[in-house]
Motif scaffolding. Structure first.
Motif, PDB file in Angstrom:
ATOM      1  N   MET B   1       0.821  -1.205   0.000  1.00  0.00           N
ATOM      2  CA  MET B   1       0.000   0.000   0.000  1.00  0.00           C
ATOM      3  C   MET B   1       0.859   1.261   0.000  1.00  0.00           C
ATOM      4  SD  MET B   1      -3.201  -0.296  -0.308  1.00  0.00           S
ATOM      5  CE  MET B   1      -4.128   0.993   0.478  1.00  0.00           C
ATOM      6  N   LEU B   2       1.868   1.231   0.877  1.00  0.00           N
ATOM      7  CA  LEU B   2       2.707   2.431   1.039  1.00  0.00           C
ATOM      8  C   LEU B   2       3.401   2.822  -0.264  1.00  0.00           C
ATOM      9  CD1 LEU B   2       4.346   2.034   4.545  1.00  0.00           C
ATOM     10  CD2 LEU B   2       2.903   3.915   3.736  1.00  0.00           C
ATOM     11  N   ALA B   3       3.728   1.815  -1.035  1.00  0.00           N
ATOM     12  CA  ALA B   3       4.450   2.091  -2.281  1.00  0.00           C
ATOM     13  C   ALA B   3       3.632   2.969  -3.220  1.00  0.00           C
ATOM     14  CB  ALA B   3       4.805   0.780  -2.977  1.00  0.00           C
ATOM     15  N   PHE B   4       2.322   2.925  -3.055  1.00  0.00           N
ATOM     16  CA  PHE B   4       1.478   3.702  -3.958  1.00  0.00           C
ATOM     17  C   PHE B   4       1.342   5.171  -3.531  1.00  0.00           C
ATOM     18  CE2 PHE B   4       0.118  -0.572  -4.968  1.00  0.00           C
ATOM     19  CZ  PHE B   4       0.125  -0.540  -6.343  1.00  0.00           C
ATOM     20  N   ALA B   5       1.535   5.414  -2.252  1.00  0.00           N
ATOM     21  CA  ALA B   5       1.292   6.762  -1.727  1.00  0.00           C
ATOM     22  C   ALA B   5       2.081   7.866  -2.440  1.00  0.00           C
ATOM     23  CB  ALA B   5       1.536   6.796  -0.228  1.00  0.00           C
ATOM     24  N   PRO B   6       3.407   7.742  -2.561  1.00  0.00           N
ATOM     25  CA  PRO B   6       4.137   8.822  -3.232  1.00  0.00           C
ATOM     26  C   PRO B   6       3.705   8.994  -4.689  1.00  0.00           C
ATOM     27  CG  PRO B   6       5.643   7.084  -2.487  1.00  0.00           C
ATOM     28  CD  PRO B   6       4.286   6.666  -2.116  1.00  0.00           C
ATOM     29  N   ALA B   7       3.376   7.876  -5.309  1.00  0.00           N
ATOM     30  CA  ALA B   7       2.944   7.944  -6.705  1.00  0.00           C
ATOM     31  C   ALA B   7       1.680   8.797  -6.799  1.00  0.00           C
ATOM     32  CB  ALA B   7       2.682   6.545  -7.246  1.00  0.00           C
ATOM     33  N   HIS B   8       0.820   8.654  -5.830  1.00  0.00           N
ATOM     34  CA  HIS B   8      -0.408   9.422  -5.845  1.00  0.00           C
ATOM     35  C   HIS B   8      -0.120  10.918  -5.647  1.00  0.00           C
ATOM     36  CE1 HIS B   8      -4.650  10.203  -5.452  1.00  0.00           C
ATOM     37  NE2 HIS B   8      -4.400  10.920  -4.382  1.00  0.00           N
ATOM     38  N   ALA B   9       0.792  11.212  -4.732  1.00  0.00           N
ATOM     39  CA  ALA B   9       1.136  12.608  -4.463  1.00  0.00           C
ATOM     40  C   ALA B   9       1.762  13.254  -5.704  1.00  0.00           C
ATOM     41  CB  ALA B   9       2.093  12.700  -3.296  1.00  0.00           C
ATOM     42  N   GLN B  10       2.430  12.438  -6.511  1.00  0.00           N
ATOM     43  CA  GLN B  10       3.124  12.942  -7.688  1.00  0.00           C
ATOM     44  C   GLN B  10       2.218  13.075  -8.904  1.00  0.00           C
ATOM     45  OE1 GLN B  10       6.851  12.951  -8.919  1.00  0.00           O
ATOM     46  NE2 GLN B  10       6.941  14.093  -7.031  1.00  0.00           N
ATOM     47  N   GLU B  11       0.952  12.769  -8.736  1.00  0.00           N
ATOM     48  CA  GLU B  11       0.016  12.815  -9.857  1.00  0.00           C
ATOM     49  C   GLU B  11       0.156  14.155 -10.590  1.00  0.00           C
ATOM     50  OE1 GLU B  11      -4.715  12.718 -10.569  1.00  0.00           O
ATOM     51  OE2 GLU B  11      -3.978  12.067  -8.608  1.00  0.00           O
ATOM     52  N   THR B  12       0.159  14.110 -11.911  1.00  0.00           N
ATOM     53  CA  THR B  12       0.470  15.326 -12.655  1.00  0.00           C
ATOM     54  C   THR B  12      -0.705  16.299 -12.698  1.00  0.00           C
ATOM     55  OG1 THR B  12      -0.187  14.196 -14.656  1.00  0.00           O
ATOM     56  CG2 THR B  12       2.161  14.273 -14.191  1.00  0.00           C
ATOM     57  N   VAL B  13      -0.350  17.585 -12.769  1.00  0.00           N
ATOM     58  CA  VAL B  13      -1.331  18.619 -13.043  1.00  0.00           C
ATOM     59  C   VAL B  13      -1.256  18.899 -14.542  1.00  0.00           C
ATOM     60  CG1 VAL B  13      -1.917  21.038 -12.700  1.00  0.00           C
ATOM     61  CG2 VAL B  13      -1.110  19.668 -10.773  1.00  0.00           C
ATOM     62  N   LYS B  14      -2.404  18.801 -15.206  1.00  0.00           N
ATOM     63  CA  LYS B  14      -2.372  18.971 -16.663  1.00  0.00           C
ATOM     64  C   LYS B  14      -2.928  20.331 -17.064  1.00  0.00           C
ATOM     65  CE  LYS B  14      -2.813  14.102 -17.871  1.00  0.00           C
ATOM     66  NZ  LYS B  14      -3.769  13.131 -18.406  1.00  0.00           N
ATOM     67  N   ILE B  15      -2.211  20.981 -17.982  1.00  0.00           N
ATOM     68  CA  ILE B  15      -2.657  22.272 -18.522  1.00  0.00           C
ATOM     69  C   ILE B  15      -2.919  22.105 -20.013  1.00  0.00           C
ATOM     70  CG2 ILE B  15      -2.056  24.695 -18.901  1.00  0.00           C
ATOM     71  CD1 ILE B  15       0.012  24.338 -16.588  1.00  0.00           C
TER      72      ILE B  15
END
Lengths: 289, 374
Positions: B1-15
């Motif tokens: 589970m923990l391995a996914f957390a940073p990936a989620h925080a890094q989710e891109t902001v799209k313009i």
């Protein structure tokens, strides 16, 4: 009063420019009975070639003008031999669709190669500004247009009416089968005529850059003007489009000066009035082929 | 589970960046695209822990394209911002989508007043024509120009420029001696200029779309209006840095009011111009500045929300924001979401062999009078 002459002068110059731009179309449309809506693309090509030669390679303006003619003619002859000749016998609709497509391709190609911003050709200082002639403002550049275009018109008329080539061309148009029977190489005559029309367009494009502006949308923007000239003038001679160009040029300039509120519509009003009076154009033949 | 957390925080902001990259307005699109790239090179592509991704779409300034692209970007690509918009109709076409999807629409170029009123999610970083046209009207009336002939292109921005100029110039005691609206498609100015010349004004007020300015100035000189002592004034669009050098010496002495000149004498602008020239080999114009500030607005808003991309929170964060732009101090009006900026009076001069708009007077913190009058 002097203003009237200034307007008249500007109008004649504008009309002459329209004529050189459009008379190639009058030749293909009227003499060869081929609807070449890509005519403006050849004009644009000439303009860009002249601009590149003068601005980037440092050619003198007057040396680049003939090259604009030659290169547009050369491209014309290549396209005529490879693409256009297959469409001579097809319907006008096919010709329109094909040449419109060619126009859009040329717009995209020039946009890609040269960029879409407007280009100016660096003129020699001698052609800039106006001089005063008994109170009438004469633009040097516009005077040059009148001289060049006037000479071209005379030459063109002589070629068509007096030379052997002219009579061959007229024969080839009137009855291609009989003409080939008499030993006239009809495809060659057509190819040459087409190339010459393209060359004139190229020269017109180079001359018009200063006044009309040059950008990749040139063929689309001025297509309507070419068509008006040919429609009003009738397409069976050179005299018709010539007088039509002058009439429209003067009408357009005078209309914009005296009634600026309806300026752009003057040219259309003239067209409609003439077409009501003479549906086949000023010098049109009564029966279409 | 923990391995996914940073990936989620890094989710891109799209313009979603919608610009005219081809067609008559392409220089606008190129400037803005360049400026956005430059800002991202300078400031990195991560803000508040989130990666920024720009998706560029070319609408060729056709509003139908703009609408379709905005829809695709919002629905399929799930963008968090739509930005760009070279012309007013394009910005308006996307407005209902911004409202419906609650996605902030950052207008980086289009310049009519009404745009920001069409959706509560629109924020503008470019300018309005009212800003520059009213200022040049005031300035002309106060600086010895009594009679003006106007030449404007007959379309919405041209009419905006004309009306706002006229209103302020006549209020200041000036007189309009000739008013000509030029058709958009016809660039031979000869008959119109002859009419201007014959009406013997002190100055000609001109607004024509980018690209035609060069034709206008050449024919203005050809017809000898400069020698007749008739000045050229106008909003600065006609004298855009992008086109100025091509116009030649005919442009010298033209006085315009505008938000930006590449010659603006501030450290922030010198850095901006140097970096832009180095990266793209040309001078930035006012459109580039609109794009540069637009992407900066997005970055700063994300910093404020801590990377949250909720539309309402972002708009709230943008309201009232101020910073030092290459054009000078600017802010976002919290009431209208439109830009508040200095308008400079500039004169075309030769500096180091190149033509520049050299600023000589400043009107500070100018709001869009198209709205404040209501």
């Amino acid at each position: 009063m002097t203003t009237l002459f200034t307007i008249l002068f500007d109008g004649v110059a504008y009309g002459m420019l329209l004529f050189v731009l459009a008379c190639g179309l009058a030749v293909t449309l009227g003499l060869m009975n081929f609807v070449n809506l890509a005519h403006g693309a050849f004009a644009m090509t000439g303009g860009y070639i002249c601009a590149v030669l003068v601005n980037n390679s440092g050619w003198p303006f007057f040396a680049a003008l003939p090259l604009a003619f030659v290169s547009a003619a050369a491209i014309g002859v290549v396209l005529e031999r490879t693409l256009y000749r297959h469409l001579y016998t097809r319907s006008h609709l096919d010709q329109v669709l094909f040449t419109i497509g060619l126009t859009f391709m040329s717009v995209a190609a020039v946009d890609y190669i040269m960029g879409s911003s407007r280009i100016f050709i660096k003129l020699p200082a001698a052609l800039e500004g106006q001089f005063d002639f008994f109170g009438v403002g004469i633009g040097r550049y516009r005077l040059m247009i009148i001289v060049i275009c006037g000479l071209l018109t005379v030459a063109l008329q002589l070629i068509l009416a007096k030379t052997r080539f002219g009579s061959r061309l007229r024969a080839a148009v009137d009855d291609p089968r009989a003409a080939s029977g008499l030993g006239i190489n009809v495809p060659q005559v057509f190819a040459f005529t087409f190339a010459f029309g393209c060359g004139l367009a190229g020269l017109g494009g180079a001359l018009s850059a200063e006044i009309l502006g040059l950008d990749p949308y040139f063929p689309l923007k001025f297509m309507i003007y070419f068509l008006i000239v040919v429609t009003v003038g009738g397409s069976s001679s050179i005299t018709g489009p010539f007088l039509a160009s002058l009439l429209l040029g003067i009408g357009d300039v005078a209309g914009k000066y005296y009634v600026p509120k309806m300026g752009p519509f003057v040219i259309y009003t003239i067209m409609i009035a003439i077409l009501i009076w003479r549906p086949n154009g000023l010098f049109g033949r009564a029966a279409a082929r | 589970m923990l391995a996914f957390a940073p990936a989620h925080a890094q989710e891109t902001v799209k313009i979603g960046l919608i610009l005219p990259m081809t067609g008559g307005q392409a220089s606008t699109g190129k400037q803005i695209d360049n400026a956005v790239k430059l800002y991202m090179q300078q400031n990195g592509d991560t803000v508040a822990g989130r990666k920024i991704e720009v998706i560029l779409k070319d609408d060729a300034a056709v509003p139908d394209n703009t609408k379709r692209m905005a829809q695709e970007l919002i629905v399929n690509d799930k963008v968090n911002f739509i930005a760009g918009f070279g012309v007013t109709p394009a910005a308006l076409a996307a407005a209902p989508l911004a409202t419906q999807a609650k996605v902030p629409e950052i207008v980086m170029a289009a310049g009519t007043s009404i745009i920001t009123e069409r959706s509560p999610y629109i924020v503008r970083t470019s300018f309005t024509l009212a800003q520059s046209s009213t200022i040049i009207g005031d300035w002309a009336a106060k600086n010895g120009i009594k009679k003006v002939a106007t030449l404007t292109s007959d379309y919405a921005p041209g009419n905006d420029a004309l009306n706002f100029f006229k209103q302020n110039f006549t209020a200041g005691g000036g007189e309009i001696v000739e008013e000509v609206k030029v058709p958009l498609q016809n660039p031979d100015f000869a008959p119109f200029l002859q009419r201007m010349k014959d009406s013997k004004p002190d100055a000609v007020f001109v607004f024509v779309p980018a690209g035609q300015g060069g034709n206008f100035m050449k024919q203005y000189a050809e017809r000898g209006l400069d020698k007749a002592g008739i000045k050229v004034i106008g909003p600065g669009d006609v004298m855009d840095d992008d086109l100025l050098n091509q116009m030649g010496d005919a442009a010298l002495g033209t006085v315009t009011a505008h938000l930006y000149s590449a010659a603006h004498p501030s450290a922030a602008n010198k850095d901006f111009v140097t970096a832009y020239k180095k990266a793209f080999g040309s001078r930035p114009g006012f459109m580039a500045v609109g794009g540069y500030d637009g992407i900066r607005l997005i970055y700063e808003a994300l910093k404020k929300t801590g990377g949250k991309t909720d539309g309402d929170a972002l708009i709230e964060a943008m309201k009232g924001m101020k910073w030092e732009s290459p054009r000078g101090p600017i802010s976002i009006d919290p009431e209208t979401r439109d830009i508040v900026q200095n308008i400079y009076i500039r004169k075309v001069e030769k500096v180091d062999g190149e033509l520049y708009n050299v600023e000589f007077a400043t009107f500070e913190a100018v709001k869009d009078s198209g709205k404040t009058k209501k």
